[in-house]
Write a protein that holds these residues in place. Structure first.
Motif, PDB file in Angstrom:
ATOM      1  N   PRO A 148       0.787  -1.197   0.075  1.00  0.00           N
ATOM      2  CA  PRO A 148       0.012  -0.132   0.056  1.00  0.00           C
ATOM      3  C   PRO A 148       0.864   1.348  -0.051  1.00  0.00           C
ATOM      4  O   PRO A 148       1.909   1.459   0.627  1.00  0.00           O
ATOM      5  N   ASP A 149       0.292   2.239  -0.711  1.00  0.00           N
ATOM      6  CA  ASP A 149       1.249   3.606  -0.436  1.00  0.00           C
ATOM      7  C   ASP A 149       0.353   4.216   0.601  1.00  0.00           C
ATOM      8  O   ASP A 149       1.035   5.265   1.085  1.00  0.00           O
ATOM      9  N   VAL A 150      -0.940   3.989   1.079  1.00  0.00           N
ATOM     10  CA  VAL A 150      -1.571   4.813   2.071  1.00  0.00           C
ATOM     11  C   VAL A 150      -2.174   3.790   3.201  1.00  0.00           C
ATOM     12  O   VAL A 150      -2.991   2.960   2.600  1.00  0.00           O
ATOM     13  N   THR A 151      -1.947   3.904   4.572  1.00  0.00           N
ATOM     14  CA  THR A 151      -2.725   3.264   5.315  1.00  0.00           C
ATOM     15  C   THR A 151      -3.520   3.931   6.229  1.00  0.00           C
ATOM     16  O   THR A 151      -3.107   5.286   6.455  1.00  0.00           O
ATOM     17  N   PHE A 152      -4.556   3.412   6.984  1.00  0.00           N
ATOM     18  CA  PHE A 152      -5.285   4.326   8.176  1.00  0.00           C
ATOM     19  C   PHE A 152      -5.618   3.479   9.228  1.00  0.00           C
ATOM     20  O   PHE A 152      -5.649   2.221   9.082  1.00  0.00           O
ATOM     21  N   ASP A 153      -5.858   4.277  10.201  1.00  0.00           N
ATOM     22  CA  ASP A 153      -6.383   3.540  11.654  1.00  0.00           C
ATOM     23  C   ASP A 153      -7.768   3.644  11.625  1.00  0.00           C
ATOM     24  O   ASP A 153      -8.082   4.841  11.360  1.00  0.00           O
ATOM     25  N   ARG A 154      -8.466   2.644  11.834  1.00  0.00           N
ATOM     26  CA  ARG A 154     -10.111   2.805  12.200  1.00  0.00           C
ATOM     27  C   ARG A 154     -10.893   3.263  10.936  1.00  0.00           C
ATOM     28  O   ARG A 154     -11.791   2.301  10.441  1.00  0.00           O
ATOM     29  N   SER A 155     -10.642   4.267  10.427  1.00  0.00           N
ATOM     30  CA  SER A 155     -11.388   4.766   9.079  1.00  0.00           C
ATOM     31  C   SER A 155     -10.888   5.909   8.413  1.00  0.00           C
ATOM     32  O   SER A 155      -9.939   6.460   8.815  1.00  0.00           O
ATOM     33  N   LEU A 156     -11.222   5.805   7.123  1.00  0.00           N
ATOM     34  CA  LEU A 156     -10.576   6.839   6.259  1.00  0.00           C
ATOM     35  C   LEU A 156     -11.902   7.232   5.492  1.00  0.00           C
ATOM     36  O   LEU A 156     -12.714   6.142   4.674  1.00  0.00           O
ATOM     37  N   THR A 157     -12.206   8.482   5.140  1.00  0.00           N
ATOM     38  CA  THR A 157     -13.222   8.791   4.116  1.00  0.00           C
ATOM     39  C   THR A 157     -12.537   9.701   3.139  1.00  0.00           C
ATOM     40  O   THR A 157     -11.751  10.570   3.330  1.00  0.00           O
ATOM     41  N   LEU A 158     -12.824   9.244   1.927  1.00  0.00           N
ATOM     42  CA  LEU A 158     -12.622   9.987   0.510  1.00  0.00           C
ATOM     43  C   LEU A 158     -13.977  10.790   0.292  1.00  0.00           C
ATOM     44  O   LEU A 158     -14.660  10.227   0.179  1.00  0.00           O
ATOM     45  N   HIS A 159     -13.695  12.178   0.282  1.00  0.00           N
ATOM     46  CA  HIS A 159     -14.569  13.101  -0.173  1.00  0.00           C
ATOM     47  C   HIS A 159     -14.665  13.216  -1.732  1.00  0.00           C
ATOM     48  O   HIS A 159     -13.910  13.923  -2.083  1.00  0.00           O
ATOM     49  N   GLU A 160     -15.626  12.789  -2.460  1.00  0.00           N
ATOM     50  CA  GLU A 160     -15.731  12.852  -3.753  1.00  0.00           C
ATOM     51  C   GLU A 160     -17.047  13.700  -4.073  1.00  0.00           C
ATOM     52  O   GLU A 160     -17.639  13.829  -3.379  1.00  0.00           O
ATOM     53  N   GLU A 161     -16.861  14.384  -5.079  1.00  0.00           N
ATOM     54  CA  GLU A 161     -17.962  15.283  -5.474  1.00  0.00           C
ATOM     55  C   GLU A 161     -19.272  14.500  -5.580  1.00  0.00           C
ATOM     56  O   GLU A 161     -20.400  14.882  -5.096  1.00  0.00           O
ATOM     57  N   GLU A 162     -19.353  13.103  -5.913  1.00  0.00           N
ATOM     58  CA  GLU A 162     -20.625  12.494  -5.995  1.00  0.00           C
ATOM     59  C   GLU A 162     -20.846  11.963  -4.594  1.00  0.00           C
ATOM     60  O   GLU A 162     -22.178  11.303  -4.524  1.00  0.00           O
ATOM     61  N   GLY A 163     -20.066  11.878  -3.567  1.00  0.00           N
ATOM     62  CA  GLY A 163     -20.578  11.777  -2.208  1.00  0.00           C
ATOM     63  C   GLY A 163     -19.312  10.974  -1.594  1.00  0.00           C
ATOM     64  O   GLY A 163     -18.116  10.763  -2.246  1.00  0.00           O
ATOM     65  N   GLU A 164     -19.338  10.343  -0.214  1.00  0.00           N
ATOM     66  CA  GLU A 164     -18.209   9.836   0.383  1.00  0.00           C
ATOM     67  C   GLU A 164     -18.126   8.200   0.102  1.00  0.00           C
ATOM     68  O   GLU A 164     -18.844   7.732  -0.211  1.00  0.00           O
ATOM     69  N   ILE A 165     -16.662   8.024   0.171  1.00  0.00           N
ATOM     70  CA  ILE A 165     -16.289   6.601   0.296  1.00  0.00           C
ATOM     71  C   ILE A 165     -15.653   6.335   1.332  1.00  0.00           C
ATOM     72  O   ILE A 165     -14.575   7.135   1.698  1.00  0.00           O
ATOM     73  N   ARG A 166     -16.251   5.687   2.479  1.00  0.00           N
ATOM     74  CA  ARG A 166     -15.777   5.301   3.680  1.00  0.00           C
ATOM     75  C   ARG A 166     -14.914   3.943   3.836  1.00  0.00           C
ATOM     76  O   ARG A 166     -15.942   2.935   3.472  1.00  0.00           O
ATOM     77  N   ALA A 167     -13.781   3.997   3.857  1.00  0.00           N
ATOM     78  CA  ALA A 167     -13.080   2.818   4.315  1.00  0.00           C
ATOM     79  C   ALA A 167     -13.070   2.383   6.001  1.00  0.00           C
ATOM     80  O   ALA A 167     -12.472   3.427   6.624  1.00  0.00           O
ATOM     81  N   ILE A 168     -13.749   1.331   6.408  1.00  0.00           N
ATOM     82  CA  ILE A 168     -13.752   1.250   7.925  1.00  0.00           C
ATOM     83  C   ILE A 168     -13.216  -0.101   8.268  1.00  0.00           C
ATOM     84  O   ILE A 168     -13.453  -0.970   7.865  1.00  0.00           O
TER      85      ILE A 168
END
Length: 187
Positions: free
Chosen positions: A123-143
């Protein structure tokens, strides 16, 4: 080989496969780019995914979110060299620990499988607990749900579309194996 390309919402697609080593993948079409949920096991599978995706969009892959580290979910990340690969910190740690052994071990366990084009891209990016990508069409939440099917399992939730990508936490017609994960986490 069973493969089905299924439109889930106007901008969300699922690439569904059946059988061992036949994971599913997702495609979320944004305004300028796409997000892919899990890549597949080998060249033939990912080329079919790319072919089907090209029928609905010409936008480039910007993000790949891996739900867990198993080979059938990560071994074609490298087919999208410009995309940022994202996973939970625990998944990233498992990928780093198992980078050299996971693929070779699976090749021994599944010697009849087609491994052409399979390799680990960390991976290039890792996250703890959750990550939200804010796209114009709506959120993408990785949990990050923690240990369940593996030591590190993530779901991807699209609240506006009411769609969840579950990785191997839910298997059609089969109980989900916990492997190195946690039965209580799976429940």
């Amino acid at each position: 080989m069973y493969q089905k390309w299924q439109q889930v919402t106007p901008n969300v697609y699922a690439f569904v496969q059946k059988g061992p080593g036949r994971s599913n993948a997702g495609l979320i079409i944004g305004r300028d780019s796409v997000t892919i949920i899990d890549t597949l096991l080998n060249r033939k599978m990912i080329e079919r995914f790319i072919e089907k995706a090209s029928e609905v969009t010409d936008k480039p892959a910007r993000f790949i979110i891996n739900t867990h580290y198993h080979t059938d979910h990560v071994c074609t990340n490298h087919f999208f060299p410009r995309a940022t690969v994202i996973c939970s910190a625990a998944c990233g740690e498992q990928m780093r620990l198992r980078e050299k052994t996971e693929l070779e071990g699976d090749k021994e366990v599944f010697p009849d499988e087609d491994w052409d084009g399979s390799e680990f891209r960390l991976p290039d990016v890792t996250f703890d607990r959750s990550l939200t990508l804010h796209e114009e069409e709506g959120e993408i939440r990785a949990i990050d749900l923690g240990a369940a099917h593996t030591e590190a399992d993530t779901i991807v939730y699209l609240p506006e579309e009411r769609v969840v990508f579950c990785g191997d936490l839910v298997l059609a017609g089969l109980p989900t194996p916990t492997l190195a994960g946690s039965l209580s986490g799976l429940i």
